[in-house]
Design an enzyme around this catalytic site. Structure first.
Site, PDB file in Angstrom:
ATOM      1  N   SER A 296      15.493  10.049  -7.426  1.00  0.00           N
ATOM      2  CA  SER A 296      15.317   8.710  -6.871  1.00  0.00           C
ATOM      3  C   SER A 296      16.414   8.427  -5.852  1.00  0.00           C
ATOM      4  CB  SER A 296      15.388   7.682  -8.008  1.00  0.00           C
ATOM      5  OG  SER A 296      15.526   6.377  -7.507  1.00  0.00           O
ATOM      6  N   SER A 297      16.061   7.769  -4.756  1.00  0.00           N
ATOM      7  CA  SER A 297      17.089   7.425  -3.764  1.00  0.00           C
ATOM      8  C   SER A 297      18.017   6.338  -4.305  1.00  0.00           C
ATOM      9  CB  SER A 297      16.444   6.974  -2.448  1.00  0.00           C
ATOM     10  OG  SER A 297      15.600   5.864  -2.656  1.00  0.00           O
TER      11      SER A 297
ATOM     12  N   GLY B 258       6.472   9.887  -3.169  1.00  0.00           N
ATOM     13  CA  GLY B 258       5.474   9.020  -2.555  1.00  0.00           C
ATOM     14  C   GLY B 258       6.162   7.846  -1.897  1.00  0.00           C
TER      15      GLY B 258
ATOM     16  N   LYS C 107       0.848  -1.195   0.000  1.00  0.00           N
ATOM     17  CA  LYS C 107       0.000   0.000   0.000  1.00  0.00           C
ATOM     18  C   LYS C 107       0.881   1.243   0.000  1.00  0.00           C
ATOM     19  CE  LYS C 107      -3.460  -0.207   2.932  1.00  0.00           C
ATOM     20  NZ  LYS C 107      -4.219  -0.516   4.174  1.00  0.00           N
TER      21      LYS C 107
ATOM     22  N   GLU D 243       8.308  14.546   3.517  1.00  0.00           N
ATOM     23  CA  GLU D 243       9.587  13.875   3.764  1.00  0.00           C
ATOM     24  C   GLU D 243      10.480  13.876   2.523  1.00  0.00           C
ATOM     25  OE1 GLU D 243       7.727  10.564   6.881  1.00  0.00           O
ATOM     26  OE2 GLU D 243       8.627   9.879   5.019  1.00  0.00           O
TER      27      GLU D 243
ATOM     28  N   LYS E  19       4.225  -5.272  -7.551  1.00  0.00           N
ATOM     29  CA  LYS E  19       3.185  -5.553  -6.541  1.00  0.00           C
ATOM     30  C   LYS E  19       2.959  -4.348  -5.630  1.00  0.00           C
ATOM     31  CE  LYS E  19       1.536  -9.328  -5.647  1.00  0.00           C
ATOM     32  NZ  LYS E  19       0.269  -9.947  -5.964  1.00  0.00           N
TER      33      LYS E  19
ATOM     34  N   LYS F  78       9.912   4.899 -15.243  1.00  0.00           N
ATOM     35  CA  LYS F  78       8.759   4.854 -14.324  1.00  0.00           C
ATOM     36  C   LYS F  78       7.463   5.019 -15.124  1.00  0.00           C
ATOM     37  CE  LYS F  78      10.583   4.534 -10.152  1.00  0.00           C
ATOM     38  NZ  LYS F  78      10.271   3.436  -9.254  1.00  0.00           N
TER      39      LYS F  78
END
Length: 168
Positions: free
Chosen positions: A39-40, A50, A19, A69, A90, A133
């Site tokens: 991107s980390s 997100g 989730k 954050e 997933k 992405k």
């Protein structure tokens, strides 16, 4: 269902999908410019801010927390764009519109991992997201189609060939 991973608890729905919640952070209500973050995992790539929802957390609350954050912004939460599935990874992500009202000079991910943020015109954001992405790029197409933010919001399944999904 929950799983612990290092310093966070990951939550999963009944289908076993992680989730997640995210926001398309717009500079103004005209929705012409959107904020992306580095991107980390791949600092040279841009992503929609997100992340995972915490136990018992509402998707809208998680979305606002994650953008603060990751992107260091606060704002007015708007409509639910949709719920997007990434079947390869997933993930099931609730995506909202956020109109930015405050940009923090220093924020959690900039201090901890050197994350960057940048404003993009919508077309440019789609271009930089499409190759690595594609599910995130599809958020903008759904936004343009104007699905209503109600309980009838469709789950948008997205599947891509393994040649694309191998690129993270």
């Amino acid at each position: 269902m929950m799983k612990l991973k290092s310093n966070q608890t990951r939550t999963y729905d009944g289908d076993g999908y992680k989730k997640r919640a995210a926001c398309l952070c717009f500079r103004s209500e005209s929705e012409e410019e959107v904020l992306l973050v580095s991107s980390s995992r791949h600092p040279d790539r841009w992503i929609v801010p997100g992340g995972g929802m915490e136990p018992e957390e509402e998707p809208s609350v998680a979305a606002v927390r994650e953008v603060c954050e990751e992107a260091g912004v606060k704002g007015t939460l708007g409509r639910l764009v949709g719920i997007f599935e990434n079947q390869e990874r997933k993930h099931r992500t609730y995506v909202y519109v956020l109109i930015v009202t405050e940009v923090l000079e220093d924020w959690e991910d900039s201090v901890n991992i050197g994350r960057k943020r940048e404003w993009f015109k919508i077309e440019d954001a789609i271009k930089v997201l499409q190759c690595h992405k594609p599910v995130q790029a599809s958020y903008f197409e759904t936004l343009r189609q104007g699905y209503p933010a109600n309980n009838g919001t469709p789950v948008v399944p997205t599947t891509y060939s393994s040649s694309v999904s191998g690129i993270r």
